[in-house]
Design a protein around this motif. Structure first.
Motif, PDB file in Angstrom:
ATOM      1  N   LEU A 151       0.883  -1.174   0.000  1.00  0.00           N
ATOM      2  CA  LEU A 151       0.000   0.000   0.000  1.00  0.00           C
ATOM      3  C   LEU A 151       0.921   1.223   0.000  1.00  0.00           C
ATOM      4  CD1 LEU A 151      -2.486   1.746   0.277  1.00  0.00           C
ATOM      5  CD2 LEU A 151      -2.664   1.083   2.681  1.00  0.00           C
ATOM      6  N   THR A 193      -1.681  -2.018  -4.096  1.00  0.00           N
ATOM      7  CA  THR A 193      -3.136  -1.967  -3.929  1.00  0.00           C
ATOM      8  C   THR A 193      -3.727  -0.814  -4.729  1.00  0.00           C
ATOM      9  OG1 THR A 193      -2.895  -0.591  -1.948  1.00  0.00           O
ATOM     10  CG2 THR A 193      -3.057  -2.967  -1.609  1.00  0.00           C
ATOM     11  N   GLY A 215      -6.735   0.369  -0.217  1.00  0.00           N
ATOM     12  CA  GLY A 215      -5.913  -0.197   0.837  1.00  0.00           C
ATOM     13  C   GLY A 215      -6.720  -0.800   1.965  1.00  0.00           C
ATOM     14  N   VAL A 222      -2.019  -6.523   2.614  1.00  0.00           N
ATOM     15  CA  VAL A 222      -0.955  -5.512   2.668  1.00  0.00           C
ATOM     16  C   VAL A 222       0.190  -6.007   3.550  1.00  0.00           C
ATOM     17  CG1 VAL A 222      -0.364  -3.199   3.479  1.00  0.00           C
ATOM     18  CG2 VAL A 222      -2.476  -3.555   2.179  1.00  0.00           C
TER      19      VAL A 222
END
Length: 594
Positions: A151, A193, A215, A222
């Protein structure tokens, strides 16, 4: 070829692709001086017929001795007339035999405007090469990154065109808009992402909102969070603090906030959106709590590290990052600028205070000017080659690039920490002459003095003057902001400046600061309103007394124009009688002042 056959001294590679990248690093750093000699010869050979090299009668020579004896060391101001000719449309080979493809706008400024750094198309390949080395090194320290996503809050900034029609934009905006980034091949170690459409949206709110939403949807996938600067990641956390209700609503209903009007974003988000009441409940539960300590690992529980720049001025954000992340490792992967990409961190999991970058000798020709703050005169005969720098000493970086910059002073002060093979490793100390910095802005003492002078004009009709001032970059607020301490002398106490007048002084200072600062205030929202804190009369006398009590010479004492030593800021804050903030945004447009 078996991976074992390409094993690197850096460590065992995870795959054949990594092995080749690590082997390349070894080859370049083992032969650093020979690579440098070859790079210089190639640059001088291809640019032999340029106006710039002919002006110094290099006569086609490509050896170091001729180069050093004939080509002077220069600053941006020295090159500005030539750069302006190119910007105005002169397409003759002035600096480079290859056509200048665009200008990269530096965060450093000249006369209040971003510097224009000429670049050529092939530099994208050179930058991409350095990017391709980062994950093979990271995989040595953090296996399994191919099992999840990153992310990363990445943004483009405004671009403009020079009078001659060339684009002028920041280096990362150039990269994100290039096919190197937009059409990059799938790499399981570099899956983000954030969709390209969100990264490439010029509206910072819409870009941030959609990147955060993506995210949150993929919170369990993540494995790493990042932004370019530490300040950027903290802005994302602040955004979540302000917008979590709207984000949770979108997740609960599977619809997109009506404030997101960009058609490309709406199109790509249609593939992401889904109704997920359980996730919405979780976000509301976590974000509604008063305590946001460790919020990063609470929302994204599998995060292994943060990838942000925390060296130089960005080190001031480390305590806040630790608070929000629970002390996750902070990884600085590479060292780069608008002028050139320089090198990478071969020990990315080290502490921020121990970050060192290994200069890759194939990126440009590098020289180093011994840094002596007490010696105002510098000459090119003091320049040291890449492999001849000495551990423990500080140097100013000087580069010669394929795009035609020759012996150009970048302005970065570096300290040699060691060597990897024959290539030196440097820690970034600071940007030369910079007093204040919150994000990518860099304000020096001359700019600050000019801003104070211009703001002081507002006080004239009140028979009031600024007796003394100092400043500091307050990063406790998100975004951070400049704080200016003023001690005022009023010759007529009945006409002391009002709150409204001092707020106008704040704005006058902001209008006087450079375009990078004003862009941060207006477009990027990366800098908060400037604050003037008026202190009691006699405060700066107390400041001098404190300095003398700590050993300063009364004969040599000068008021520091920037302070960051806690006892001093505490002394100043204890003497504040009023605080005033800029109530309006300063003027800023992407167009450069003519």
């Amino acid at each position: 070829m078996a991976v074992d056959a390409l094993c690197s001294p850096l460590g065992p590679p995870g795959c054949e692709k990594d092995a080749k990248a690590l082997q390349f690093i070894e080859e370049m750093t083992r032969s650093a001086d020979a690579v440098q000699e070859s790079v210089l010869a190639e640059i001088l050979s291809r640019n032999a017929q340029t106006e710039y090299l002919r002006m110094y009668n290099l006569d086609g020579a490509t050896d170091r001795e001729s180069f050093k004896s004939k080509i002077p060391m220069v600053t941006y101001e020295d090159l500005q007339p030539i750069i302006q000719r190119i910007a105005n449309g002169d397409r003759s080979p002035i600096l480079s035999s290859h056509p200048i493809s665009e200008f990269l706008t530096s965060s450093g400024t000249s006369a209040g405007e971003r510097k224009l750094m000429p670049t050529i198309q092939e530099e994208l390949d050179r930058r991409q090469l350095l990017y391709s080395l980062l994950m093979p090194v990271m995989n040595l320290y953090m296996p399994g990154l191919d099992k999840g996503k990153g992310l990363y809050f990445l943004f483009v900034k405004s671009e403009t065109k020079t009078p001659g029609g060339l684009k002028a934009r920041p280096v990362l905006t150039s990269y994100y808009k290039s096919n190197h980034f937009k059409t990059r091949a799938f790499d399981p170690y570099n899956v983000y992402t954030s969709p390209n459409e969100a990264i490439l949206c010029p509206d910072s709110f819409q870009s941030m909102y959609s990147q955060m939403l993506c995210g949150l949807y993929e919170r369990k996938q993540v494995l790493r969070l990042g932004a370019i600067f530490a300040s950027g990641l903290l802005r994302a956390i602040r955004f979540l603090q302000l917008k979590w209700r709207e984000l949770a609503h979108d997740i609960r209903t599977g619809t997109l906030n009506s404030k997101i009007s960009d058609s490309d974003i709406r199109g790509c988000m249609a593939r992401v959106l889904r109704s997920d009441p359980e996730l919405a409940n979780f976000i509301e539960s976590e974000c509604s709590k008063e305590n946001w300590e460790r919020i990063i690992t609470r929302i994204w529980p599998n995060t292994k590290y943060l990838e942000v720049i925390v060296t130089g001025a960005m080190s001031q954000y480390i305590p806040t990052l630790d608070y929000y992340s629970g002390g996750l490792p902070k990884v600085c992967t590479m060292y780069a600028s608008s002028e050139c990409y320089f090198g990478l961190n071969l020990n990315p999991m080290c502490k921020p205070s121990e970050v060192s970058y290994t200069i890759m000798p194939n990126m440009a020709y590098f020289e180093f000017l011994p840094h002596d703050p007490n010696s105002p005169t510098v000459t090119s005969d003091k320049l040291v080659d890449l492999v001849n720098v000495e551990v423990g000493k500080e140097y100013e970086l000087v580069i010669t690039t394929y795009a035609g910059l020759c012996r150009y002073r970048v302005g970065d002060i570096l300290r040699v920490t060691g060597f990897h093979n024959s290539a030196p490793q440097f820690s970034f100390i600071r940007r030369k002459n910079v007093l204040l910095s919150i994000d990518s802005d860099k304000t020096d003492e001359a700019e600050l003095q000019s801003a104070v002078d211009n703001a002081s004009v507002v006080l004239n009709e009140f028979n009031t003057t600024v007796v003394e001032y100092t400043s500091y970059a307050d990063t406790k607020t998100i975004p951070g902001h400049y704080v200016i301490y003023w001690e005022l002398l009023s010759k007529d106490s009945s006409k002391f400046p009002t709150q409204d007048v001092l707020e106008k002084c704040c704005l006058a200072m902001e209008e006087s600061l450079n375009s990078v600062y004003r862009q941060g205030r207006v477009e990027c929202n990366s800098i908060g309103p400037l604050e003037i804190r008026v202190v009691k009369n006699g405060t700066f006398e107390e400041l001098m007394d404190y300095a003398i009590s700590r050993g300063a010479s009364i004969n040599q004492y000068k008021v520091p124009r920037c302070v960051n030593f806690t006892p001093i800021t505490e002394l100043l804050d204890s003497r504040v009688v009023s605080s005033h903030f800029s109530q309006r945004l300063p003027h800023w447009t992407p167009e450069r002042r003519r």
